[in-house]
Write a protein that holds these residues in place. Structure first.
Motif, PDB file in Angstrom:
ATOM      1  N   THR A 267       7.272  16.392 -42.782  1.00  0.00           N
ATOM      2  CA  THR A 267       6.045  15.666 -43.144  1.00  0.00           C
ATOM      3  C   THR A 267       5.047  15.717 -42.000  1.00  0.00           C
ATOM      4  O   THR A 267       3.853  15.954 -42.200  1.00  0.00           O
ATOM      5  CB  THR A 267       6.357  14.166 -43.401  1.00  0.00           C
ATOM      6  N   VAL A 270       3.328  19.034 -41.667  1.00  0.00           N
ATOM      7  CA  VAL A 270       2.296  19.223 -42.694  1.00  0.00           C
ATOM      8  C   VAL A 270       1.040  18.458 -42.285  1.00  0.00           C
ATOM      9  O   VAL A 270      -0.082  18.958 -42.403  1.00  0.00           O
ATOM     10  CB  VAL A 270       2.794  18.768 -44.084  1.00  0.00           C
ATOM     11  N   ARG A 271       1.244  17.261 -41.753  1.00  0.00           N
ATOM     12  CA  ARG A 271       0.092  16.479 -41.284  1.00  0.00           C
ATOM     13  C   ARG A 271      -0.624  17.226 -40.155  1.00  0.00           C
ATOM     14  O   ARG A 271      -1.851  17.327 -40.137  1.00  0.00           O
ATOM     15  CB  ARG A 271       0.568  15.112 -40.789  1.00  0.00           C
ATOM     16  N   VAL A 273      -0.716  20.466 -39.391  1.00  0.00           N
ATOM     17  CA  VAL A 273      -1.415  21.731 -39.686  1.00  0.00           C
ATOM     18  C   VAL A 273      -2.668  21.500 -40.518  1.00  0.00           C
ATOM     19  O   VAL A 273      -3.548  22.355 -40.551  1.00  0.00           O
ATOM     20  CB  VAL A 273      -0.523  22.772 -40.405  1.00  0.00           C
ATOM     21  N   GLY A 274      -2.764  20.349 -41.181  1.00  0.00           N
ATOM     22  CA  GLY A 274      -3.983  20.047 -41.936  1.00  0.00           C
ATOM     23  C   GLY A 274      -4.058  20.823 -43.231  1.00  0.00           C
ATOM     24  O   GLY A 274      -3.139  21.557 -43.606  1.00  0.00           O
ATOM     25  N   PRO A 275      -5.182  20.666 -43.941  1.00  0.00           N
ATOM     26  CA  PRO A 275      -5.286  21.216 -45.298  1.00  0.00           C
ATOM     27  C   PRO A 275      -5.411  22.742 -45.364  1.00  0.00           C
ATOM     28  O   PRO A 275      -5.166  23.326 -46.416  1.00  0.00           O
ATOM     29  CB  PRO A 275      -6.533  20.548 -45.874  1.00  0.00           C
ATOM     30  N   PRO A 277      -3.838  25.630 -43.476  1.00  0.00           N
ATOM     31  CA  PRO A 277      -2.961  26.205 -42.450  1.00  0.00           C
ATOM     32  C   PRO A 277      -3.126  27.722 -42.326  1.00  0.00           C
ATOM     33  O   PRO A 277      -3.557  28.374 -43.278  1.00  0.00           O
ATOM     34  CB  PRO A 277      -1.558  25.879 -42.978  1.00  0.00           C
ATOM     35  N   THR A 279      -1.528  31.528 -41.986  1.00  0.00           N
ATOM     36  CA  THR A 279      -0.530  32.130 -42.879  1.00  0.00           C
ATOM     37  C   THR A 279       0.892  31.850 -42.429  1.00  0.00           C
ATOM     38  O   THR A 279       1.772  31.542 -43.229  1.00  0.00           O
ATOM     39  CB  THR A 279      -0.747  33.655 -42.933  1.00  0.00           C
ATOM     40  N   ALA A 282       1.819  28.312 -43.160  1.00  0.00           N
ATOM     41  CA  ALA A 282       1.947  28.118 -44.611  1.00  0.00           C
ATOM     42  C   ALA A 282       3.277  28.687 -45.094  1.00  0.00           C
ATOM     43  O   ALA A 282       4.003  28.046 -45.848  1.00  0.00           O
ATOM     44  CB  ALA A 282       0.781  28.779 -45.338  1.00  0.00           C
ATOM     45  N   ILE A 285       6.210  26.476 -43.967  1.00  0.00           N
ATOM     46  CA  ILE A 285       6.281  25.236 -44.747  1.00  0.00           C
ATOM     47  C   ILE A 285       6.771  25.539 -46.163  1.00  0.00           C
ATOM     48  O   ILE A 285       7.641  24.840 -46.694  1.00  0.00           O
ATOM     49  CB  ILE A 285       4.901  24.536 -44.766  1.00  0.00           C
TER      50      ILE A 285
END
Ligand code: FAD
Lengths: 386, 354
Positions: A267, A270-271, A273-275, A277, A279, A282, A285
């Motif tokens: 979690t 994800v916070r 890397v922000g909206p 990310p 490649t 991404a 994740i």
């Protein structure tokens, strides 16, 4: 087919979703009142009796047990939802979780009625803490090498010897332990162990804390010196505990707590890397989420089998094996990806703090509750190889 | 998806058992098995499982069709069953009747694109199209200025360059150069190239899971037969642990694939939750193909590396199927972007929604 290992796609019924909302609201309330901080898995105050009592008030401990013992007669699937929400929120469940997961069910099965009536309702209220006394200095994986003796005396037994790695023994009110009542036989080296209910705060028991590499004190050495246990505290068959102990271990496996212990770092990544990310982040994740989703589907499926009255021993072992290996690797994968997180991410420090703790936690995950090698042995037996 | 109470799967398994025995197929280098197998499958209406009666198919449910693909994976059959099923499904989305005979879908790769001119002609190139060479028709998803269309195309009008994937199955390049389709219709809302890739990905996931089930099966059996150091190799703990891991990979693949199939079969639309299920299945099954296949070969020793042995029918095909309809890296990037765009606090709710 050699092995019909099918994990049917069980879906949680509607009433689970309602319950999930209630649990989330409750946890949000508790977090707001400062009981715990979901971003701090390494907090010092992991033992919060008032929190346990409030969980008990909601009816979320012993929820599948009969009403006459304080339970709610709800389903395994409902219990599943409560467990996973608590775990994901990093809620301080230590005081009641062992009793809820395994000691309570053992008492339900093997304890005399008056003991059930005494203890089970208190567990449900969140007032009682249990520990499990299986391991000994020379008997971890090899449970049947246990030596701590229970010697028959007037009206009960005298206990001498040492248990080790006993989680929560320092706060526990009771322990369910196996002790040696007779030597193993030639034909059956598993013979001779008996399960007992131990009252912890009594003479003849000394609990010595053992520091862990995380910096915490969660497990202990427990030394018994002529500690007396009355006859009615024998659980089940004298000399026959091996059957009971192995079925007890089945409760320890495959639950959501078996792959979510280090989840918080995902979690937080994800916070961080922000909206939008890059490649590589991404992809990292995406893979971790796919693996998590798959394990959870397997774990829910096993909960469904338990609900249907089956004994999915091999399936549960597979979930624990894959689950603990995953939660062990998770902090390392996240660390790898975190190298690409912008230093200015507002939660950079939180992520680092969590990673440091999770990396220190990781080594135990494939050990506690039975090591990976032992589990693979169980799976191999299920495949007909032994 | 219990095999026993599913008539579609039962029918298919009977046909596979009679006409798709892996050892017989493996020995038959001329491919004489293909025609009888395809004929039997067609007579049973299986290739057009997902097409309703009024569009020329047999109208099985999505769930039954997915279970059929899992069974096909257990036999690692190399006929365009999955491809024809997907093509029929795509055409049915556009209310286009399916013709008889082998079909495949275009594109089979998320990055390839077919475009539609103002006058309805289709153009574009697609790589890695499974069984294009064997197909009589293509079901095509095409992009025009006014949106997405679904078209039925005569395979004879395309330029096809034959190729083979690592599993020795046809995986061809197809070029359409201003080809007029037999029929073309607008795609309904919610059907996009991503939908086609997700459907195809789940189909492949079920096939991979099936192949892994068989790899586990034959590996366990082999370990109980092969003797080394005067013991069955199944008695060595290291071998047991390898097989336990293979069982885990096989179980994970099957769980992910059947969960995604069940999700799609019961979905009203392809929302984020279906996306999570389908993308996860393709990612996890591809990972399992790599790890599980590796173990199956390890257990079989050199014999499993020979063309004579049937192991490669499963292992190489499972590896090849990873590439169709988006590889695991492709889907991981897409799923990661989806998760990131929803935000950290929405990750657990998304996972727990399934
Ligand atoms: C955090 C934590 C909490 C714990 N809490 C409790 C608790 O509350 N109560 C309790 O009773 N115990 C508890 N344990 C103990 C735990 O159950 C044991 O550590 C575990 O069973 C392994 O035993 P061991 O540590 O003696 O290792 P050993 O048995 O000495 O094993 C050492 C290594 O050898 C391997 N090995 C051993 N035998 C075999 C074999 N036959 N084949 C292949 N490999 C083998 C093991 O897999 C392991 O890798 C806890 C452990 C941890 C880490």
């Amino acid at each position: 087919m050699t092995a019909a290992l099918r994990f049917d796609p069980i879906r949680l019924p509607e009433k689970c979703e309602q319950l999930r909302k209630e649990v989330r609201a409750f946890l949000a309330e508790e977090a707001a009142r400062g009981t715990f901080d979901a971003s701090k898995p390494n907090r010092e105050d992991t033992d919060v009796p008032e929190f346990c009592r409030r969980v008990g008030e909601r009816g979320w401990i012993g929820m599948t047990w009969p009403k006459k013992y304080g339970g709610q007669e709800r389903s395994f699937l409902e219990r599943y939802v409560v467990t996973e929400e608590m775990r994901v929120a990093n809620a301080p469940t230590r005081r009641f979780f062992v009793a809820d997961r395994q000691s309570g069910p053992v008492l339900l099965k093997y304890a005399p009625e008056h003991i059930k009536m005494d203890i089970l309702p208190r567990i449900c209220k969140g007032e009682v803490c249990f520990a499990i006394g299986m391991s000994e200095p020379n008997s971890g994986s090899d449970l049947f090498a246990a030596k701590t003796r229970a010697t028959k005396t007037d009206g009960g037994y005298l206990i001498n010897g040492t248990k080790i790695w006993t989680s929560s023994a320092h706060i526990a009110d009771y322990m369910i332990a196996i002790f040696r009542t007779s030597p193993p036989t030639k034909e059956n080296r598993r013979h001779g162990l008996t399960q007992f209910l131990v009252k912890m705060k009594e003479p003849g028991i000394k609990v010595n804390p053992i520091g862990q590499i995380t910096g915490q004190y969660e497990f202990n050495e427990v030394v018994f010196t002529d500690h007396f246990i009355p006859d009615d505290h024998v659980l089940g068959e004298v000399d026959g505990a091996w059957k009971q102990a192995t079925s007890e271990l089945a409760y320890e496996r495959s639950g959501p707590e078996r792959f979510l212990e280090t989840y918080y770092v995902l979690t937080e990544l994800v916070r961080a890397v922000g909206p939008n990310p890059d490649t590589r982040s991404a992809e990292g994740i995406g893979r971790l989420v796919a693996q998590l989703h798959t394990m959870r589907r397997m774990s829910v499926s096993v909960a469904g089998m338990l609900q249907a009255g089956k004994e999915p021993v091999v399936e549960a072992s597979i979930v624990k094996d894959i689950g603990t290996v995953w939660e062990q690797q998770l902090p390392h994968r996240v660390r790898d990806l975190a190298a690409f997180v912008d230093e200015t991410a507002t939660n950079r420090e939180t992520l680092q703090r969590q990673l440091d703790f999770a990396i220190k936690t990781a080594p135990k995950l494939t050990i506690q509750g039975g090591t990976t090698e032992v589990l693979r042995g169980i799976i191999a037996r299920g495949l007909g190889l032994r | 998806m219990a095999e026993s109470d599913n008539i579609v799967v039962e029918t298919a398994e009977k046909i596979f058992a009679d006409l798709a025995d892996p050892q017989t197929i493996n020995n038959d280098k001329k491919g004489a098995w293909q025609a009888p197998l395809w004929q039997a499958l067609s007579e049973a209406g299986l290739p057009l499982s997902w097409v309703a009666d009024d569009l020329g198919g047999s109208g099985a449910s999505l769930a039954d069709g997915f279970a059929l693909l899992n069974a096909a994976g257990r036999f690692a059959v190399a006929v365009p069953l999955a491809e024809t099923m997907l093509a029929g499904w795509l055409l049915a989305q556009g209310k286009i009747a399916s013709p008889q005979g082998e079909m495949t879908v275009l594109p089979a790769n998320p990055r390839d694109r077919i475009t539609r001119d103002a006058d309805g002609a289709l153009s574009g190139s697609c790589r890695g199209v499974p069984f294009a060479k064997a197909a009589k028709h293509f079901a095509v998803l095409a992009h025009g200025n006014d949106g997405v269309s679904i078209a039925l195309v005569d395979a004879g009008k395309a330029r096809i360059e034959a190729g083979l994937n690592v599993g020795y199955d046809h995986s061809d390049s197809v070029t359409l150069d201003k080809v007029q389709p037999v029929t073309i219709k607008p795609a309904p809302d919610g059907v996009s190239q991503a939908t086609l890739m997700l459907m195809g990905g789940v189909a492949r996931s079920l096939q991979i899971a099936g192949a892994l089930e068989s790899m586990l099966d034959i590996s366990v059996r082999y370990s109980n037969e092969r003797v080394a150091f005067e013991k069955k190799i199944s008695k060595f703990q290291a071998v047991q642990h390898n097989l336990a891991r293979l069982a885990g990979e096989s179980a994970a693949a099957l769980a992910a694939a059947t969960s995604a199939a069940d999700a799609i079969a019961n979905a009203k639309s392809f929302d984020d939750e279906i996306y999570l299920e389908a993308a996860s299945a393709k990612i996890r099954c591809a990972e399992a193909a790599e790890k599980g296949g590796g173990i199956a070969h390890q257990v079989h020793g050199a014999i499993g590396f020979t063309m004579e042995h049937i192991l490669h029918r499963y292992s190489l095909r499972a590896l090849a199927w990873r590439d169709d309809f988006g590889s695991e890296s492709y889907w991981a990037v897409e799923l990661g972007k989806l998760v990131a765009s929803r935000g950290a606090d929405e990750l657990w709710p998304l996972v727990a929604s399934r």
